[in-house]
Design an enzyme around this catalytic site. Sequence first.
Site, short mmCIF file in Angstrom:
data_model
loop_
_atom_site.label_atom_id
_atom_site.label_comp_id
_atom_site.label_asym_id
_atom_site.label_seq_id
_atom_site.Cartn_x
_atom_site.Cartn_y
_atom_site.Cartn_z
N CYS A 181 42.89 34.12 46.37
CA CYS A 181 42.38 35.40 45.85
C CYS A 181 43.29 35.93 44.76
CB CYS A 181 42.43 36.48 46.93
SG CYS A 181 41.39 36.21 48.30
N CYS A 205 37.81 40.22 33.06
CA CYS A 205 37.53 41.41 33.86
C CYS A 205 38.03 42.65 33.11
CB CYS A 205 38.26 41.29 35.20
SG CYS A 205 37.74 42.51 36.42
N GLU A 256 36.53 30.22 36.66
CA GLU A 256 36.86 29.35 37.79
C GLU A 256 35.97 29.63 39.00
OE1 GLU A 256 41.32 28.03 37.13
OE2 GLU A 256 41.24 30.05 37.93
N CYS A 276 46.42 41.64 40.25
CA CYS A 276 45.43 40.56 40.10
C CYS A 276 45.64 39.79 38.80
CB CYS A 276 44.02 41.16 40.14
SG CYS A 276 42.73 39.92 39.93
N CYS A 319 33.26 30.54 46.45
CA CYS A 319 33.63 31.78 45.77
C CYS A 319 33.30 31.62 44.29
CB CYS A 319 35.13 32.00 45.98
SG CYS A 319 35.77 33.41 45.09
N CYS A 379 43.39 45.53 37.70
CA CYS A 379 44.11 45.79 38.95
C CYS A 379 45.50 45.18 38.80
CB CYS A 379 43.36 45.22 40.14
SG CYS A 379 41.71 45.94 40.31
N1 SAH Z 1 36.19 42.79 41.13
C1 SAH Z 1 35.81 42.53 42.47
C2 SAH Z 1 35.75 41.06 42.77
C3 SAH Z 1 37.09 40.36 42.82
S1 SAH Z 1 37.27 39.84 44.44
C4 SAH Z 1 36.70 43.26 43.43
O1 SAH Z 1 37.69 43.85 42.98
O2 SAH Z 1 36.40 43.34 44.61
C5 SAH Z 1 38.86 39.31 44.54
C6 SAH Z 1 39.61 39.96 45.69
O3 SAH Z 1 40.96 39.47 45.67
C7 SAH Z 1 39.69 41.45 45.54
O4 SAH Z 1 39.74 42.11 46.76
C8 SAH Z 1 41.02 41.58 44.84
O5 SAH Z 1 41.51 42.89 44.91
C9 SAH Z 1 41.85 40.56 45.60
N2 SAH Z 1 43.05 40.15 44.87
C10 SAH Z 1 43.27 40.23 43.55
N3 SAH Z 1 44.50 39.76 43.25
C11 SAH Z 1 45.06 39.36 44.40
C12 SAH Z 1 46.30 38.75 44.73
N4 SAH Z 1 47.18 38.44 43.79
N5 SAH Z 1 46.55 38.47 46.02
C13 SAH Z 1 45.62 38.74 46.96
N6 SAH Z 1 44.42 39.29 46.71
C14 SAH Z 1 44.14 39.61 45.44
#
Ligand code: SAH
Length: 405
Positions: A384, A146, A126, A153, A139, A150
């Site tokens: 995000c 991935c 996406e 996420c 973005c 996390c």
């Molecule tokens: N792998 C990289 C790129 C992903 S960026 C990284 O971790 O930085 C996506 C951003 O959104 C990251 O900061 C991630 O931690 C955040 N993110 C992931 N899931 C989320 C959620 N459910 N709500 C808000 N932010 C989230």
Amino acid sequence: MNTHEPTSAPSISGENGDKLPDTGTLKPTLIGLDHDQLGAALASIDVKDKQLRMRINQLWNGLYARGLTKFDDLHTISKDLRRKLAEHYTIERPQIVTEQLSNDGTRKWLLRFKSDIPGKPGPEAEMVYIPEETRGTLCISSQVGCTLNCRFCHTGTMPLVRNLTAQEIVGQVMLARDRLGDWPLLEADDKSGLPDSRRMITRLVLMGMGEPLYNFDHVKKAASILSDDAGINLSHRRITLSTAGVVPQMQRAGAEIGCMLAVSLHATNDKLRDELVPINRKYPLQELMQACRDYPGLSNARRITFEYVMLDGINDSIEDAKTLVQLLKGIPAKINLIPFNPWPGSPYQCSDWAQIERFADLINEAGYASPIRRPRGRDIMAACGQLKSASERVSNRERKALLEE
Ligand code: SAH
């Protein structure tokens, strides 16, 4: 203000992306090739050495400055060469499976990339466009799926399918510019292109699916093509790479890619960060913060953005805010507080707004900018951490078997 509207998007498809042809044509695309690769492509159709440099520049201009989608429109080169190019190559972008528009103007595309296995649909990822008053952020994804897992996420619930190539990363940006009507020289016959105030995409963030520092070489090559001022011209300062903290690659990212850095911090002690961002078990906070201090080119004008997701009762106490300030000592930093975006089955709740504001105030009083990121595109699951596609991982063994069939 962006003064021009995106070209109205024809409805591309609803739910069923499978109706799309699988992989486009079998001819290779020139999209996302660098100078040397374009040279090799031209040489393969008999362009002679002494013409090569000029032809590469003409192609570069047509593809990356003008955004042409048909060889026929490349009037700077002869009909004969255009015909030969079209015989052997395409200028296809990734395919759009679906395009959704949020009620706040955010757009999300599900993209399908070429399959590397005959008969299997290509992997999907996406991409999101977030328009704001004075700028527009695209973005993009660096991987399909991935490896990081996390806990908060949605993408993390997907396995890694594969890395995206530099061609596919550049292809995303070009496709978004097509859809948004953001190719300056096509409209204005003016060598300088559209001024910033009329550009739809003014900033690029590698914050879609995947961990860009686990796909270093492709990301580096893509950034170099995207920032070239004779082409797409999004300078390194307009490209932000977000990492969960792949410490050994951070120094290289600063030195070799030179873009802006965002670090997904999300916790201020190892115990919690081990749980929320499991890569912390490999590269704990102290090493991560040292890598931030050492990030090449850091200054007050070039700060690191720390992303901090606000999880109710988990990492949002005033104590956490105080520890965060301690951790950041000596690092030119900005803290982006991200209200947690829920997804089906997600194990956390978003902190309440008053708590987010208290948290922000404390950091702000310590002298750091701490904007609260307004959630965008939640209604279409474009915010995000909400991105996910149904692509499945194909193991090397399966891949081999399929290719041998
Ligand atoms: N792998 C990289 C790129 C992903 S960026 C990284 O971790 O930085 C996506 C951003 O959104 C990251 O900061 C991630 O931690 C955040 N993110 C992931 N899931 C989320 C959620 N459910 N709500 C808000 N932010 C989230």
